[in-house]
Design a protein around this motif. Structure first.
Motif, short mmCIF file in Angstrom:
data_model
loop_
_atom_site.label_atom_id
_atom_site.label_comp_id
_atom_site.label_asym_id
_atom_site.label_seq_id
_atom_site.Cartn_x
_atom_site.Cartn_y
_atom_site.Cartn_z
N TYR A 143 0.65 -1.20 -0.03
CA TYR A 143 0.09 -0.08 -0.07
C TYR A 143 0.69 1.30 -0.05
CZ TYR A 143 -3.75 -3.33 1.08
OH TYR A 143 -4.70 -4.23 1.02
N GLY A 144 0.10 2.22 -0.46
CA GLY A 144 1.03 3.58 -0.50
C GLY A 144 1.94 3.81 -1.73
N THR A 145 3.25 3.72 -1.66
CA THR A 145 4.19 4.06 -2.69
C THR A 145 4.43 2.69 -3.24
OG1 THR A 145 5.85 4.47 -1.24
CG2 THR A 145 4.72 6.46 -1.95
N GLY A 146 4.52 1.72 -2.58
CA GLY A 146 5.01 0.28 -3.13
C GLY A 146 6.29 0.21 -2.43
N ALA A 147 7.33 -0.65 -3.12
CA ALA A 147 8.63 -0.85 -2.85
C ALA A 147 9.30 -0.41 -3.89
CB ALA A 147 8.74 -2.28 -2.73
N ARG A 148 10.20 0.79 -3.89
CA ARG A 148 11.04 0.92 -5.14
C ARG A 148 12.11 0.11 -5.45
NH1 ARG A 148 10.37 5.07 -8.11
NH2 ARG A 148 8.83 6.09 -7.01
N LEU A 149 12.29 -0.33 -6.29
CA LEU A 149 13.64 -1.17 -7.08
C LEU A 149 14.35 -0.53 -8.10
CD1 LEU A 149 11.61 -4.38 -6.68
CD2 LEU A 149 13.09 -3.48 -5.20
N VAL A 150 15.63 -0.26 -7.66
CA VAL A 150 16.39 0.46 -8.82
C VAL A 150 16.64 -0.09 -10.00
CG1 VAL A 150 18.59 1.66 -9.12
CG2 VAL A 150 17.49 1.94 -6.76
N ASN A 151 17.11 -1.68 -9.88
CA ASN A 151 17.25 -2.39 -10.78
C ASN A 151 16.38 -3.64 -11.45
OD1 ASN A 151 20.07 -1.04 -11.46
ND2 ASN A 151 20.68 -2.31 -9.37
N GLY A 152 15.32 -3.29 -11.00
CA GLY A 152 14.25 -4.35 -11.37
C GLY A 152 14.04 -5.28 -10.18
N MET A 153 12.91 -6.31 -10.68
CA MET A 153 12.92 -7.35 -9.64
C MET A 153 12.85 -8.67 -10.31
SD MET A 153 9.42 -7.77 -7.42
CE MET A 153 8.22 -8.03 -8.90
N TYR A 154 12.87 -9.75 -9.51
CA TYR A 154 13.27 -11.25 -10.14
C TYR A 154 12.25 -11.82 -9.34
CZ TYR A 154 17.34 -8.99 -11.91
OH TYR A 154 18.51 -8.24 -12.61
N VAL A 155 11.90 -13.03 -10.01
CA VAL A 155 10.92 -13.81 -9.49
C VAL A 155 11.51 -15.30 -9.54
CG1 VAL A 155 9.28 -14.12 -11.41
CG2 VAL A 155 8.21 -14.80 -9.09
N THR A 156 11.59 -16.07 -8.78
CA THR A 156 12.00 -17.56 -8.76
C THR A 156 10.89 -18.54 -8.17
OG1 THR A 156 13.31 -17.51 -6.83
CG2 THR A 156 14.55 -16.98 -8.79
N TYR A 157 10.86 -19.80 -8.84
CA TYR A 157 9.87 -20.73 -8.28
C TYR A 157 10.13 -21.97 -8.91
CZ TYR A 157 8.18 -19.54 -13.03
OH TYR A 157 7.73 -19.61 -14.38
N ASP A 158 9.52 -23.11 -8.36
CA ASP A 158 9.49 -24.58 -8.82
C ASP A 158 8.42 -24.61 -9.93
OD1 ASP A 158 11.96 -25.03 -7.47
OD2 ASP A 158 10.91 -26.43 -6.28
N VAL A 159 8.71 -25.12 -11.16
CA VAL A 159 7.94 -25.28 -12.02
C VAL A 159 6.87 -26.48 -11.60
CG1 VAL A 159 7.67 -26.30 -14.51
CG2 VAL A 159 9.70 -24.77 -14.10
N GLY A 160 5.50 -26.10 -11.64
CA GLY A 160 4.57 -27.00 -11.30
C GLY A 160 3.84 -26.49 -10.16
N VAL A 166 0.76 -13.35 -11.04
CA VAL A 166 0.50 -11.90 -11.64
C VAL A 166 1.15 -10.84 -10.80
CG1 VAL A 166 -1.30 -10.32 -12.28
CG2 VAL A 166 -1.62 -12.63 -12.37
N VAL A 167 2.01 -10.10 -11.44
CA VAL A 167 2.61 -9.16 -10.53
C VAL A 167 2.36 -7.60 -11.07
CG1 VAL A 167 5.03 -8.31 -10.05
CG2 VAL A 167 4.57 -10.64 -10.29
N PHE A 168 2.10 -6.91 -10.12
CA PHE A 168 1.84 -5.39 -10.58
C PHE A 168 3.00 -4.64 -10.32
CE2 PHE A 168 -2.24 -7.33 -9.53
CZ PHE A 168 -2.75 -6.94 -10.51
N TYR A 169 3.59 -4.09 -11.35
CA TYR A 169 5.08 -3.50 -11.32
C TYR A 169 5.02 -2.27 -12.20
CZ TYR A 169 10.19 -3.17 -10.94
OH TYR A 169 11.49 -2.57 -10.64
N ALA A 170 5.28 -1.32 -11.47
CA ALA A 170 5.30 -0.10 -12.55
C ALA A 170 6.56 0.35 -12.83
CB ALA A 170 4.58 1.10 -11.76
N GLY A 171 7.26 0.33 -14.06
CA GLY A 171 8.35 0.42 -14.35
C GLY A 171 8.69 2.02 -14.98
#
Length: 171
Positions: A143-160, A166-171
């Motif tokens: 909520y509010g201003t969100g988390a500001r990330l300078v070099n982008g964000m990465y997601v990792t997970y196990d397939v399956g 779904v990610v809401f990311y304002a670049g």
């Protein structure tokens, strides 16, 4: 060595996977395969995977977008196969603000990690799938201003473990 696919960019929305090395013979324990390629930012990276003693797949831990070479420490006893494993990762945008996310479970329970600094970087948030295919997991909003990330964000997970992230990311 044989490798059917050396890049996952088109098939996985620009994401990458960990690399597996499978030996078909015995007597390969302790031999190593040096994997060379690129990470999800396109930067060069290598990983050394130590083979098991018999016909077993060994998975690396780094996420590769492409594989450009595999070099063995010594002649394997039999053929080896190099492939992509079940751990996936992707970069989401450049500098911007991470606002929220929602995930949907796959058939297995697992964790989705949102990170800074690369697919092995610092975890800033996680979500756990229930293991019930199609079930909605928690939704998180910054909520509010969100988390500001300078070099982008990465997601990792196990397939399956997840069928949708779904990610809401304002670049």
């Amino acid at each position: 060595a044989t490798m059917a696919q050396t890049s996952l960019a088109a098939a996985h929305n620009g994401g990458g996977r960990n690399v597996t090395v499978t030996t078909t013979g015995s007597g390969d324990g302790g031999k190593t395969a040096t994997i060379t390629g690129t990470d999800t930012d396109g930067a060069a990276q290598t990983e050394v995977i130590t083979l098991a003693g018999s016909a077993t797949a060994v998975a690396g831990t780094k996420i590769f977008l492409t594989v450009t070479a595999v070099e063995m420490s010594s002649q394997p006893a039999a053929n080896i196969t190099v492939g992509f494993g079940g751990v996936a990762g992707s970069k989401i945008g450049g500098g911007g603000v991470f606002g929220s996310f929602r995930t949907t479970s796959g058939a297995a329970a697992g964790t989705c990690s949102f990170r800074t600094g690369g697919t092995a970087g610092t975890v800033i948030c996680t979500d756990t799938s229930s293991g019930t295919a199609g079930a909605n997991n928690g939704q998180v909003s910054a909520y509010g201003t969100g988390a500001r990330l300078v070099n982008g964000m990465y997601v990792t997970y196990d397939v399956g473990d997840f069928t949708q992230i779904v990610v809401f990311y304002a670049g």
